[in-house]
Design an enzyme around this catalytic site. Structure first.
Site, PDB file in Angstrom:
ATOM      1  N   GLY A  95      13.081 -64.659  38.249  1.00  0.00           N
ATOM      2  CA  GLY A  95      12.643 -63.280  38.485  1.00  0.00           C
ATOM      3  C   GLY A  95      11.337 -63.154  39.255  1.00  0.00           C
ATOM      4  O   GLY A  95      10.916 -62.041  39.577  1.00  0.00           O
ATOM      5  N   GLU A  96      10.679 -64.287  39.561  1.00  0.00           N
ATOM      6  CA  GLU A  96       9.414 -64.200  40.307  1.00  0.00           C
ATOM      7  C   GLU A  96       9.664 -64.032  41.804  1.00  0.00           C
ATOM      8  O   GLU A  96      10.652 -64.531  42.334  1.00  0.00           O
ATOM      9  CB  GLU A  96       8.565 -65.453  40.033  1.00  0.00           C
ATOM     10  N   ARG A 135       0.989 -40.450  39.986  1.00  0.00           N
ATOM     11  CA  ARG A 135       1.071 -39.326  39.041  1.00  0.00           C
ATOM     12  C   ARG A 135       0.243 -39.575  37.782  1.00  0.00           C
ATOM     13  O   ARG A 135      -0.094 -38.656  37.074  1.00  0.00           O
ATOM     14  CB  ARG A 135       2.543 -39.034  38.692  1.00  0.00           C
ATOM     15  N   ASP A 142       6.374 -25.331  41.952  1.00  0.00           N
ATOM     16  CA  ASP A 142       5.242 -25.119  41.042  1.00  0.00           C
ATOM     17  C   ASP A 142       4.003 -24.825  41.885  1.00  0.00           C
ATOM     18  O   ASP A 142       3.997 -25.061  43.099  1.00  0.00           O
ATOM     19  CB  ASP A 142       5.017 -26.314  40.086  1.00  0.00           C
ATOM     20  N   LYS A 170       5.334 -23.911  36.807  1.00  0.00           N
ATOM     21  CA  LYS A 170       5.988 -24.924  35.970  1.00  0.00           C
ATOM     22  C   LYS A 170       5.005 -25.400  34.917  1.00  0.00           C
ATOM     23  O   LYS A 170       3.868 -25.729  35.229  1.00  0.00           O
ATOM     24  CB  LYS A 170       6.453 -26.091  36.851  1.00  0.00           C
ATOM     25  N   GLY A 184      15.571 -34.516  39.512  1.00  0.00           N
ATOM     26  CA  GLY A 184      16.197 -33.315  40.081  1.00  0.00           C
ATOM     27  C   GLY A 184      16.039 -32.083  39.208  1.00  0.00           C
ATOM     28  O   GLY A 184      16.387 -30.973  39.623  1.00  0.00           O
TER      29      GLY A 184
END
Ligand code: R5P
Length: 291
Positions: free
Chosen positions: A35-36, A93, A166, A189, A222
């Site tokens: 996985g590296e 975020r 928003d 929002k 979505g």
């Protein structure tokens, strides 16, 4: 300058190289059985200012590691300056501690990239500009909204209403409005920080009988667009489209949006996918040429 073709944005990097005329440096990358990740630059960068074009969308964590490895490889191979061109900047975020015990994820990402050898960074419509203050080097965001709005003008949607789902995206709707020449407005929002659940409120918008384009920086699950489309339908919008810079479109997001009555989803190639109908190459090419 030379353009390093980052593994996650190879096509976009090729387009930037073609537009700017800068030489390309391919990257060999693979994942070992455990996985590296492994990377190797296939070209000389000795004494060069290099721009690594590499987005950090899903799988975010390995794409961030790849960016760091490519930057470190460039510095080790003698590059005199490394500019990272990261169309979608992951973790932007989480730019503050919302709940006690959390971390400012983007701060850690920024520190890692500095250690790897990055000297400056460009991104596109970063979710929050506050995130860029965490970088210990120049980090700048560009906007792709005019390119998205021009796509709709070419499609015959001039004068469409630009809606921000928003208040935070109102600046986006206003940038689109300048090109489209119609009206602009926004919903409100609210997000429950514990459950992640959002509620949208639509005040009286001037959308009856109009074509409306919902503009956002990111479409992820979505849910935001589905909620906005519902409100627009209730208020009599004639046709609804959506445009975003970063089409993450997780799981069945696309189906949910289409089922909500949205005619078309348009995204950029910051996150390569079938809705990437607008390329960032001219925007990023111009930014690199201006350096
Ligand atoms: C958040 O404020 C962003 O601007 C987007 O509205 C949000 O990331 C979209 O997420 P989703 O598609 O999951 O509703």
């Amino acid at each position: 300058m030379k353009i390093i073709l980052g593994p996650s944005s190879k096509e976009l990097a090729e387009k930037i190289a073609a537009l700017t005329g800068y030489a390309r440096v391919p990257v060999v990358s693979r994942v070992f059985p455990d996985g590296e990740s492994y990377v190797r630059l296939e070209g000389s960068v000795q004494g060069e200012h290099v721009a690594i074009v590499h987005t950090t969308s899903k799988p975010q964590d390995s794409n961030i590691m790849l960016l760091a490895f490519v930057a470190a490889a460039a510095k080790r191979s003698g590059a005199k300056k490394v500019t990272a061109v990261v169309p979608y900047l992951a973790y932007a975020r989480q730019d503050k501690v919302f709940l006690e015990g959390e971390t400012v994820s983007i701060e850690t990402v920024a520190a890692m990239l500095k250690v790897a050898g990055i000297d400056q960074l460009f991104t596109v419509n970063v979710h929050s500009e506050i995130a860029l203050n965490e970088f210990p080097f120049l980090a700048k965001t560009l906007t792709a909204i005019p390119l998205l709005a021009e796509y709709f003008v070419k499609k015959g949607c001039a004068k469409a209403f630009a809606l921000a789902p928003d208040k935070g995206a109102m600046y986006i709707a206003q940038q689109a409005q300048k090109i489209l020449g119609g009206g602009a407005g926004s919903l409100e929002k609210q997000r429950d920080r514990h459950t992640g659940q959002t509620t949208q409120i639509g005040n009286h918008l001037d959308v009856k009988g109009k074509r409306v384009i919902i503009f956002d920086d990111i479409i992820s699950t979505g849910g935001t667009i589905v909620g906005a489309a519902k409100i627009l339908k209730e208020q009599g919008a004639e046709k609804i489209y959506t445009a975003c810079v970063h089409g993450l479109l997780i799981g069945d997001a696309e189906k949910r949006i289409v089922d909500a009555g949205v005619e078309e989803i348009v995204a950029t190639d910051s996150v390569p996918g079938k809705n990437s109908k607008v390329t960032l190459a001219p925007l990023l090419g111009q930014a690199l040429r201006a350096l």
